[in-house]
Design an enzyme around this catalytic site. Structure first.
Site, PDB file in Angstrom:
ATOM      1  N   GLY A 110       0.805  -1.220   0.000  1.00 22.07           N
ATOM      2  CA  GLY A 110       0.000   0.000   0.000  1.00 22.07           C
ATOM      3  C   GLY A 110       0.831   1.258   0.000  1.00 22.07           C
ATOM      4  N   ASP A 111       1.976   1.219   0.682  1.00 21.24           N
ATOM      5  CA  ASP A 111       2.891   2.360   0.688  1.00 21.24           C
ATOM      6  C   ASP A 111       3.338   2.684  -0.734  1.00 21.24           C
ATOM      7  OD1 ASP A 111       4.776   4.289   1.933  1.00 21.24           O
ATOM      8  OD2 ASP A 111       6.291   2.853   1.286  1.00 21.24           O
ATOM      9  N   ALA A 112       3.701   1.674  -1.481  1.00 19.22           N
ATOM     10  CA  ALA A 112       4.162   1.882  -2.860  1.00 19.22           C
ATOM     11  C   ALA A 112       3.017   2.348  -3.762  1.00 19.22           C
ATOM     12  CB  ALA A 112       4.772   0.588  -3.408  1.00 19.22           C
TER      13      ALA A 112
END
Length: 141
Positions: A29-31
């Site tokens: 999700g960060d990416a």
């Protein structure tokens, strides 16, 4: 704008997705979130350092925690459960951050990673509620 669905070449079964840890969903999700923010700021064209400043300001934990507050009214009970799982997975906290802010940011990343794998249309809908414009944006143009 690019559809996040176009980026997902991996097809996992629901059972396989459930075997993935919430911290792995947050990693993904960060990416995905950073790619969304980078794509958002491409137009109008800017210098590379301005792109960087804009994106870094929006992917910081403090900004993500704020965005989560904006999204909560739009979330289903199942999505709120994913947030809870993500919050509980946030075990390493940077020294510079309030632990609650870090947990909220990790929760948002967890939800984004999970929806990226399970329901890209819903992810796109939720991302449309995120407010990325700010005073910083106009200062950097």
């Amino acid at each position: 704008m690019i559809s996040l669905q176009q980026l997902n070449p991996v097809t996992l079964t629901p059972a396989e997705i459930q075997k993935i840890s919430p911290s792995a969903w947050a990693y993904l999700g960060d990416a995905v979130y950073e790619l969304y923010v980078r794509n958002y700021y491409l137009i109008p064209p800017k210098r590379s350092r301005y792109y960087h400043q804009l994106v870094v300001a929006k992917v910081r934990a403090e900004s993500q925690a704020h965005q989560l507050d904006n999204l909560k009214p739009h979330l289903t009970n199942a999505e709120l459960d994913i947030l809870r799982r993500g919050r509980n997975a946030a075990f390493r906290k940077p020294k510079r951050l309030d632990p609650e802010v870090y947990q909220q940011a990790t929760s948002l990343e967890t939800l984004i990673g999970y929806l990226y794998l399970t329901d890209p249309q819903r992810l796109n809908q939720l991302l449309s509620y995120i407010e990325l414009d700010s005073k910083l944006d106009s200062k950097l143009d």
